[in-house]
Scaffold this motif. Structure first.
Motif, PDB file in Angstrom:
ATOM      1  N   ALA A  84       0.835  -1.199   0.000  1.00  0.00           N
ATOM      2  CA  ALA A  84       0.000   0.000   0.000  1.00  0.00           C
ATOM      3  C   ALA A  84       0.873   1.254   0.000  1.00  0.00           C
ATOM      4  O   ALA A  84       0.575   2.244  -0.689  1.00  0.00           O
ATOM      5  N   GLY A  85       1.963   1.226   0.774  1.00  0.00           N
ATOM      6  CA  GLY A  85       2.881   2.350   0.777  1.00  0.00           C
ATOM      7  C   GLY A  85       3.549   2.541  -0.570  1.00  0.00           C
ATOM      8  O   GLY A  85       3.722   3.674  -1.038  1.00  0.00           O
ATOM      9  N   ALA A  86       3.943   1.444  -1.198  1.00  0.00           N
ATOM     10  CA  ALA A  86       4.544   1.538  -2.526  1.00  0.00           C
ATOM     11  C   ALA A  86       3.549   2.103  -3.543  1.00  0.00           C
ATOM     12  O   ALA A  86       3.922   2.889  -4.425  1.00  0.00           O
ATOM     13  N   LEU A  87       2.269   1.718  -3.417  1.00  0.00           N
ATOM     14  CA  LEU A  87       1.236   2.270  -4.291  1.00  0.00           C
ATOM     15  C   LEU A  87       1.113   3.779  -4.077  1.00  0.00           C
ATOM     16  O   LEU A  87       1.070   4.561  -5.039  1.00  0.00           O
ATOM     17  N   ALA A  88       1.059   4.190  -2.802  1.00  0.00           N
ATOM     18  CA  ALA A  88       0.979   5.622  -2.505  1.00  0.00           C
ATOM     19  C   ALA A  88       2.215   6.350  -3.018  1.00  0.00           C
ATOM     20  O   ALA A  88       2.119   7.453  -3.583  1.00  0.00           O
ATOM     21  N   GLY A  89       3.386   5.719  -2.849  1.00  0.00           N
ATOM     22  CA  GLY A  89       4.604   6.324  -3.361  1.00  0.00           C
ATOM     23  C   GLY A  89       4.574   6.468  -4.867  1.00  0.00           C
ATOM     24  O   GLY A  89       5.013   7.494  -5.411  1.00  0.00           O
ATOM     25  N   GLY A  90       4.046   5.458  -5.547  1.00  0.00           N
ATOM     26  CA  GLY A  90       3.928   5.548  -6.999  1.00  0.00           C
ATOM     27  C   GLY A  90       3.032   6.695  -7.430  1.00  0.00           C
ATOM     28  O   GLY A  90       3.335   7.418  -8.394  1.00  0.00           O
ATOM     29  N   GLN A 148       9.163   4.890   0.660  1.00  0.00           N
ATOM     30  CA  GLN A 148      10.604   5.086   0.455  1.00  0.00           C
ATOM     31  C   GLN A 148      11.125   4.220  -0.683  1.00  0.00           C
ATOM     32  O   GLN A 148      11.906   4.673  -1.533  1.00  0.00           O
ATOM     33  N   ASN A 149      10.698   2.969  -0.706  1.00  0.00           N
ATOM     34  CA  ASN A 149      11.180   2.062  -1.748  1.00  0.00           C
ATOM     35  C   ASN A 149      10.682   2.457  -3.121  1.00  0.00           C
ATOM     36  O   ASN A 149      11.410   2.331  -4.111  1.00  0.00           O
ATOM     37  N   ALA A 150       9.456   2.924  -3.211  1.00  0.00           N
ATOM     38  CA  ALA A 150       8.943   3.391  -4.504  1.00  0.00           C
ATOM     39  C   ALA A 150       9.778   4.563  -5.002  1.00  0.00           C
ATOM     40  O   ALA A 150      10.104   4.651  -6.199  1.00  0.00           O
TER      41      ALA A 150
END
Length: 246
Positions: A84-90, A148-150
């Protein structure tokens, strides 16, 4: 050795007109943050990572097999929060379009909010972190590290993924001249491993000496400082701000 030292120096004090401008030291700071946060998650939240998803997949396998001491629920929640965090980051990265400075700014501001919320939870809940508090921390930290990872993936600074060291360390050996390669770039790669090692050591030391909230408070301070720098960099139109095309 001289080459290694020059490479390491270029990571800490990069050429502002280089292809990645001031990004390398900021990415090293985020790598240090990863060590801090995963020390907290593994040591205090029950054998779960919030940044290292390879570990959570393996832990899930252990839990499925019935190995004691591993929580399938915690690993799956961490994976879901990270995604979900990666989606938000994207979404934030695509909003920044082609400006790497704004990509970093948006991602760091979001990550700072998530980690600050997690730090707040630790300050008011007290240890041990169990039940709903434990899962709230896993979710908040997983969201932050997913963002962060995104960002690190989109910024694409070589050898600075901020969380994954396997390929970086493999390159030190497989790209070396004894292996027939063109050079290990150890001076660029070893600082990344060192940053995570130092972050993990600092986080573990704080936890083991009875200061469980300290690593997250320190993380918030680092992220806030990095966010301030990124906000300044977001105004730049230097060549390094353009997204990579290859």
């Amino acid at each position: 050795m001289a080459v290694v030292l020059r490479e390491a120096w270029s990571m800490v004090v990069p050429d502002p007109n280089g292809r990645h401008g001031p990004l390398p030291p900021l990415m090293l700071a985020l790598t240090f943050v990863t060590g801090l946060v995963d020390a907290v998650s593994y040591l205090l939240l029950g054998r779960v990572f919030v940044a290292n998803m390879t570990g959570n997949v393996v832990f899930s396998g252990f839990a499925f097999a019935g190995a004691p001491g591993f929580s399938l629920a915690a690993s799956l929640v961490a994976l879901a929060a990270f995604l979900a965090g990666a989606l938000a980051g994207g979404l934030l990265i695509h909003r920044a379009r082609t400006h790497r400075g704004r990509m970093l700014q948006y991602a760091l501001l979001a990550e700072t909010v998530f980690v600050a919320a997690a730090a707040g939870v630790t300050l008011v809940s007290g240890t041990p972190y169990t039940g709903g508090v434990r899962f709230a921390l896993i979710v908040l930290l997983g969201l932050g590290l997913g963002v962060q990872n995104a960002a690190s993936r989109a910024l694409a600074v070589p050898d600075l993924t901020t969380t994954v060291l396997t390929r970086t360390l493999t390159g030190v050996a497989s790209d070396s001249r004894p292996a027939g390669g063109g050079g290990s770039r150890a001076g660029r790669r070893i600082p990344s491993a060192a940053a995570m090692l130092l972050g993990a050591m600092a986080g573990a030391a704080a936890v083991l000496h009875g200061r469980p909230t300290l690593p997250l408070v320190l993380t918030v301070v680092i992220l806030a400082a990095a966010s301030t720098v990124a906000t300044v960099l977001a105004r730049s139109d230097a060549p390094w701000t353009a997204t990579l095309t290859t």
